[in-house]
Motif scaffolding. Structure first.
Motif, PDB file in Angstrom:
ATOM      1  N   GLY A   1      13.527 -13.457 -66.918  1.00 20.07           N
ATOM      2  CA  GLY A   1      14.567 -12.742 -66.173  1.00 20.07           C
ATOM      3  C   GLY A   1      15.864 -13.524 -66.177  1.00 20.07           C
ATOM      4  N   GLY A   2      15.756 -14.849 -66.016  1.00 19.56           N
ATOM      5  CA  GLY A   2      16.934 -15.705 -66.027  1.00 19.56           C
ATOM      6  C   GLY A   2      17.610 -15.747 -67.388  1.00 19.56           C
ATOM      7  N   LYS A   3      16.815 -15.702 -68.446  1.00 20.60           N
ATOM      8  CA  LYS A   3      17.365 -15.700 -69.807  1.00 20.60           C
ATOM      9  C   LYS A   3      18.169 -14.421 -70.057  1.00 20.60           C
ATOM     10  CE  LYS A   3      15.513 -19.520 -71.603  1.00 20.60           C
ATOM     11  NZ  LYS A   3      16.313 -20.648 -72.178  1.00 20.60           N
ATOM     12  N   VAL A   4      17.624 -13.291 -69.607  1.00 20.66           N
ATOM     13  CA  VAL A   4      18.333 -12.012 -69.767  1.00 20.66           C
ATOM     14  C   VAL A   4      19.637 -12.043 -68.971  1.00 20.66           C
ATOM     15  CG1 VAL A   4      18.227  -9.513 -69.415  1.00 20.66           C
ATOM     16  CG2 VAL A   4      16.179 -10.753 -70.153  1.00 20.66           C
ATOM     17  N   ARG A   5      19.576 -12.608 -67.769  1.00 22.73           N
ATOM     18  CA  ARG A   5      20.775 -12.720 -66.932  1.00 22.73           C
ATOM     19  C   ARG A   5      21.833 -13.584 -67.614  1.00 22.73           C
ATOM     20  NH1 ARG A   5      22.201 -12.204 -61.633  1.00 22.73           N
ATOM     21  NH2 ARG A   5      23.759 -13.661 -60.837  1.00 22.73           N
ATOM     22  N   GLN A   6      21.403 -14.705 -68.192  1.00 23.74           N
ATOM     23  CA  GLN A   6      22.339 -15.606 -68.854  1.00 23.74           C
ATOM     24  C   GLN A   6      22.984 -14.944 -70.064  1.00 23.74           C
ATOM     25  OE1 GLN A   6      23.260 -18.687 -67.639  1.00 23.74           O
ATOM     26  NE2 GLN A   6      24.853 -18.467 -69.225  1.00 23.74           N
ATOM     27  N   THR A   7      22.197 -14.150 -70.786  1.00 19.89           N
ATOM     28  CA  THR A   7      22.736 -13.429 -71.937  1.00 19.89           C
ATOM     29  C   THR A   7      23.827 -12.464 -71.511  1.00 19.89           C
ATOM     30  OG1 THR A   7      20.634 -13.582 -73.146  1.00 19.89           O
ATOM     31  CG2 THR A   7      22.175 -11.854 -73.832  1.00 19.89           C
ATOM     32  N   MET A   8      23.596 -11.759 -70.401  1.00 17.95           N
ATOM     33  CA  MET A   8      24.609 -10.834 -69.876  1.00 17.95           C
ATOM     34  C   MET A   8      25.883 -11.596 -69.507  1.00 17.95           C
ATOM     35  SD  MET A   8      22.138  -8.358 -67.560  1.00 17.95           S
ATOM     36  CE  MET A   8      23.323  -7.002 -67.345  1.00 17.95           C
ATOM     37  N   LYS A   9      25.724 -12.804 -68.972  1.00 15.91           N
ATOM     38  CA  LYS A   9      26.879 -13.639 -68.640  1.00 15.91           C
ATOM     39  C   LYS A   9      27.620 -14.045 -69.910  1.00 15.91           C
ATOM     40  CE  LYS A   9      25.597 -15.994 -64.323  1.00 15.91           C
ATOM     41  NZ  LYS A   9      25.329 -17.326 -63.717  1.00 15.91           N
ATOM     42  N   ASP A  10      26.856 -14.510 -70.902  1.00 17.83           N
ATOM     43  CA  ASP A  10      27.441 -15.048 -72.126  1.00 17.83           C
ATOM     44  C   ASP A  10      28.264 -14.024 -72.890  1.00 17.83           C
ATOM     45  OD1 ASP A  10      26.274 -17.470 -71.551  1.00 17.83           O
ATOM     46  OD2 ASP A  10      24.576 -17.204 -72.916  1.00 17.83           O
ATOM     47  N   ILE A  11      27.848 -12.768 -72.835  1.00 13.89           N
ATOM     48  CA  ILE A  11      28.581 -11.737 -73.580  1.00 13.89           C
ATOM     49  C   ILE A  11      29.673 -11.080 -72.729  1.00 13.89           C
ATOM     50  CG2 ILE A  11      26.606 -11.255 -75.073  1.00 13.89           C
ATOM     51  CD1 ILE A  11      26.033  -8.780 -73.470  1.00 13.89           C
ATOM     52  N   GLY A  12      29.838 -11.599 -71.524  1.00 10.45           N
ATOM     53  CA  GLY A  12      30.899 -11.092 -70.664  1.00 10.45           C
ATOM     54  C   GLY A  12      30.574  -9.800 -69.952  1.00 10.45           C
ATOM     55  N   GLY A  13      29.297  -9.482 -69.858  1.00  8.37           N
ATOM     56  CA  GLY A  13      28.886  -8.245 -69.196  1.00  8.37           C
ATOM     57  C   GLY A  13      28.834  -8.390 -67.683  1.00  8.37           C
ATOM     58  N   GLU A  14      28.766  -7.253 -67.006  1.00  7.05           N
ATOM     59  CA  GLU A  14      28.636  -7.239 -65.544  1.00  7.05           C
ATOM     60  C   GLU A  14      27.224  -7.658 -65.177  1.00  7.05           C
ATOM     61  OE1 GLU A  14      30.251  -7.463 -62.360  1.00  7.05           O
ATOM     62  OE2 GLU A  14      31.444  -5.856 -63.292  1.00  7.05           O
ATOM     63  N   LEU A  15      27.099  -8.504 -64.178  1.00  8.65           N
ATOM     64  CA  LEU A  15      25.776  -8.916 -63.731  1.00  8.65           C
ATOM     65  C   LEU A  15      25.070  -7.736 -63.066  1.00  8.65           C
ATOM     66  CD1 LEU A  15      26.516 -12.491 -62.378  1.00  8.65           C
ATOM     67  CD2 LEU A  15      25.410 -11.854 -64.518  1.00  8.65           C
ATOM     68  N   PRO A  16      23.739  -7.658 -63.207  1.00  8.48           N
ATOM     69  CA  PRO A  16      23.009  -6.465 -62.751  1.00  8.48           C
ATOM     70  C   PRO A  16      23.149  -6.139 -61.278  1.00  8.48           C
ATOM     71  CG  PRO A  16      21.497  -8.251 -63.270  1.00  8.48           C
ATOM     72  CD  PRO A  16      22.832  -8.641 -63.810  1.00  8.48           C
ATOM     73  N   GLU A  17      23.290  -7.172 -60.431  1.00 11.40           N
ATOM     74  CA  GLU A  17      23.410  -6.894 -59.000  1.00 11.40           C
ATOM     75  C   GLU A  17      24.745  -6.245 -58.647  1.00 11.40           C
ATOM     76  OE1 GLU A  17      24.590 -11.300 -59.459  1.00 11.40           O
ATOM     77  OE2 GLU A  17      23.186  -9.868 -60.362  1.00 11.40           O
ATOM     78  N   ASN A  18      25.704  -6.321 -59.569  1.00 16.45           N
ATOM     79  CA  ASN A  18      27.021  -5.727 -59.328  1.00 16.45           C
ATOM     80  C   ASN A  18      27.160  -4.317 -59.905  1.00 16.45           C
ATOM     81  OD1 ASN A  18      27.904  -8.098 -58.059  1.00 16.45           O
ATOM     82  ND2 ASN A  18      28.518  -9.003 -59.997  1.00 16.45           N
ATOM     83  N   LEU A  19      26.157  -3.881 -60.661  1.00 18.50           N
ATOM     84  CA  LEU A  19      26.201  -2.541 -61.248  1.00 18.50           C
ATOM     85  C   LEU A  19      25.901  -1.495 -60.184  1.00 18.50           C
ATOM     86  CD1 LEU A  19      24.304  -3.308 -64.582  1.00 18.50           C
ATOM     87  CD2 LEU A  19      26.750  -2.881 -64.318  1.00 18.50           C
ATOM     88  N   LYS A  20      26.712  -0.470 -60.125  1.00 23.68           N
ATOM     89  CA  LYS A  20      26.544   0.560 -59.104  1.00 23.68           C
ATOM     90  C   LYS A  20      25.349   1.454 -59.400  1.00 23.68           C
ATOM     91  CE  LYS A  20      31.430   0.771 -57.805  1.00 23.68           C
ATOM     92  NZ  LYS A  20      32.630   1.646 -57.669  1.00 23.68           N
ATOM     93  N   PRO A  21      24.585   1.831 -58.368  1.00 26.23           N
ATOM     94  CA  PRO A  21      23.451   2.741 -58.575  1.00 26.23           C
ATOM     95  C   PRO A  21      23.934   4.129 -58.932  1.00 26.23           C
ATOM     96  CG  PRO A  21      23.808   2.363 -56.238  1.00 26.23           C
ATOM     97  CD  PRO A  21      24.726   1.415 -56.964  1.00 26.23           C
ATOM     98  N   GLU A  22      23.142   4.828 -59.716  1.00 28.03           N
ATOM     99  CA  GLU A  22      23.469   6.194 -60.102  1.00 28.03           C
ATOM    100  C   GLU A  22      22.605   7.175 -59.318  1.00 28.03           C
ATOM    101  OE1 GLU A  22      23.445   6.738 -64.295  1.00 28.03           O
ATOM    102  OE2 GLU A  22      24.932   5.170 -64.643  1.00 28.03           O
ATOM    103  N   GLN A  23      22.831   8.458 -59.556  1.00 28.64           N
ATOM    104  CA  GLN A  23      22.069   9.491 -58.857  1.00 28.64           C
ATOM    105  C   GLN A  23      20.588   9.356 -59.185  1.00 28.64           C
ATOM    106  OE1 GLN A  23      23.028  13.480 -60.036  1.00 28.64           O
ATOM    107  NE2 GLN A  23      22.584  14.314 -58.026  1.00 28.64           N
ATOM    108  N   HIS A  24      19.743   9.606 -58.193  1.00 27.89           N
ATOM    109  CA  HIS A  24      18.296   9.500 -58.392  1.00 27.89           C
ATOM    110  C   HIS A  24      17.856  10.469 -59.475  1.00 27.89           C
ATOM    111  CE1 HIS A  24      14.006   9.312 -57.618  1.00 27.89           C
ATOM    112  NE2 HIS A  24      14.213   8.327 -56.760  1.00 27.89           N
ATOM    113  N   ILE A  25      16.933  10.019 -60.317  1.00 21.96           N
ATOM    114  CA  ILE A  25      16.481  10.823 -61.444  1.00 21.96           C
ATOM    115  C   ILE A  25      15.874  12.156 -60.997  1.00 21.96           C
ATOM    116  CG2 ILE A  25      14.174   9.789 -61.567  1.00 21.96           C
ATOM    117  CD1 ILE A  25      14.471   9.913 -64.636  1.00 21.96           C
ATOM    118  N   LYS A  26      15.267  12.197 -59.813  1.00 19.72           N
ATOM    119  CA  LYS A  26      14.705  13.457 -59.317  1.00 19.72           C
ATOM    120  C   LYS A  26      15.810  14.464 -59.007  1.00 19.72           C
ATOM    121  CE  LYS A  26      10.375  11.674 -57.391  1.00 19.72           C
ATOM    122  NZ  LYS A  26       9.543  11.513 -56.173  1.00 19.72           N
ATOM    123  N   GLU A  27      16.920  13.949 -58.482  1.00 20.58           N
ATOM    124  CA  GLU A  27      18.045  14.834 -58.202  1.00 20.58           C
ATOM    125  C   GLU A  27      18.661  15.351 -59.485  1.00 20.58           C
ATOM    126  OE1 GLU A  27      19.047  15.964 -55.235  1.00 20.58           O
ATOM    127  OE2 GLU A  27      17.279  14.952 -54.439  1.00 20.58           O
TER     128      GLU A  27
END
Length: 207
Positions: A165-191
Motif C-alpha cells: 500500500g505504501g509503495k502504491v502511495r509513493q508512486t502516486m506521489k512520484d508522478i505528481g498525482g493526488e493522494l488517495p485521501e484527497n480524492l473526492k468521493p463520487e456518487q454511490h454505484i447503486k444510485e
C-alpha cells in the motif's frame, strides 16, 4: 407490413438486452446496445454515446447520473483477496485489511471514511477511477506477493499489505498525482444504476 416489422424488431432486441440488478433497477450494457442499434464497430458507437452525453449536458443533467463504467473491480475489495489471505494463515482479517489502507492512505479505514464524509463500508463503492485503480493495484499485488513469497501468519501478511500500500502511495506521489485521501468521493454505484433507468427510457423514444 415489412416496414412495420423492421420498426418493431429493434425494440424487441432492446428489451432482450435489458438487465436488472439485485434492487430491481433496469440498465443496459453499451456493448450489447450497440448491436441492437445496428452498429458493428465500437468506435462508431462511441460517437453516438458522445453525442448522447452532449445532449445530456445541454439539458442541464449530470452525465455521470446516466452514463457510467459499471466496474466489477469493487468486488475485489469485498472478499476476493481474503481467500488468498486465508491460505496465508490470516485470522484477523479486519487488521489485515486495515494495514493495506494505512499503507495507501496513511490512515485507518475509519479515518478515511470520516475524512471523506462517507458511510461505513462505502469507500470502494464511492471511489472514482483513479482511487479505485490504486486500490485494485494494491490488492492484486498483495495477493501475488502472499502467494509468490509463500508468506504465512497474521503479522507477516499484514506487514506485506502495508508495505505494498505504501509503495502504491509513493508512486502516486512520484508522478505528481493526488493522494488517495484527497480524492473526492463520487456518487454511490447503486444510485448510478438507479439513474440508468432514465437513459433507458430516453433511448426507447428513439427506437
Amino acid at each position: 407490413m415489412s416496414q412495420e416489422i423492421r420498426l418493431t424488431e429493434p425494440a424487441k432486441g432492446f428489451e432482450e438486452t435489458k438487465k436488472t440488478d439485485e434492487n430491481g433497477v433496469e440498465y443496459w450494457s453499451a456493448r450489447e446496445l450497440m448491436v441492437v442499434l445496428g452498429y458493428s464497430k465500437w468506435q462508431n458507437f462511441e460517437e453516438v454515446i458522445r453525442r448522447a452525453k452532449e445532449a445530456c449536458n445541454n439539458s442541464r443533467q449530470f452525465t455521470q447520473d446516466h452514463f457510467t463504467d459499471i466496474s466489477k473491480m469493487t468486488k475485489i475489495g469485498h472478499g476476493f483477496l481474503f481467500s488468498t489471505a486465508k491460505e496465508a494463515g490470516v485470522s484477523h482479517f479486519g487488521m489485515f485489511n486495515d494495514a493495506g489502507y494505512r499503507g495507501l492512505y496513511g490512515m485507518s479505514l475509519g479515518e478515511i471514511e470520516e475524512r471523506k464524509g462517507i458511510n461505513k463500508g462505502e469507500l470502494l463503492d464511492r471511489a472514482g477511477g483513479v482511487e479505485l485503480g490504486a486500490n485494485l493495484f494494491r490488492i492484486t499485488q498483495t495477493e501475488d506477493k502472499l502467494r509468490r513469497d509463500r508468506i504465512k501468519g497474521d503479522l507477516p501478511a499484514r506487514n506485506a499489505h502495508f508495505m505494498i500500500g505504501g509503495k502504491v502511495r509513493q508512486t502516486m506521489k512520484d508522478i505528481g498525482g493526488e493522494l488517495p485521501e484527497n480524492l473526492k468521493p463520487e456518487q454511490h454505484i447503486k444510485e448510478i444504476k438507479k439513474n440508468m433507468k432514465l437513459i433507458g427510457k430516453q433511448v426507447k423514444k428513439f427506437l
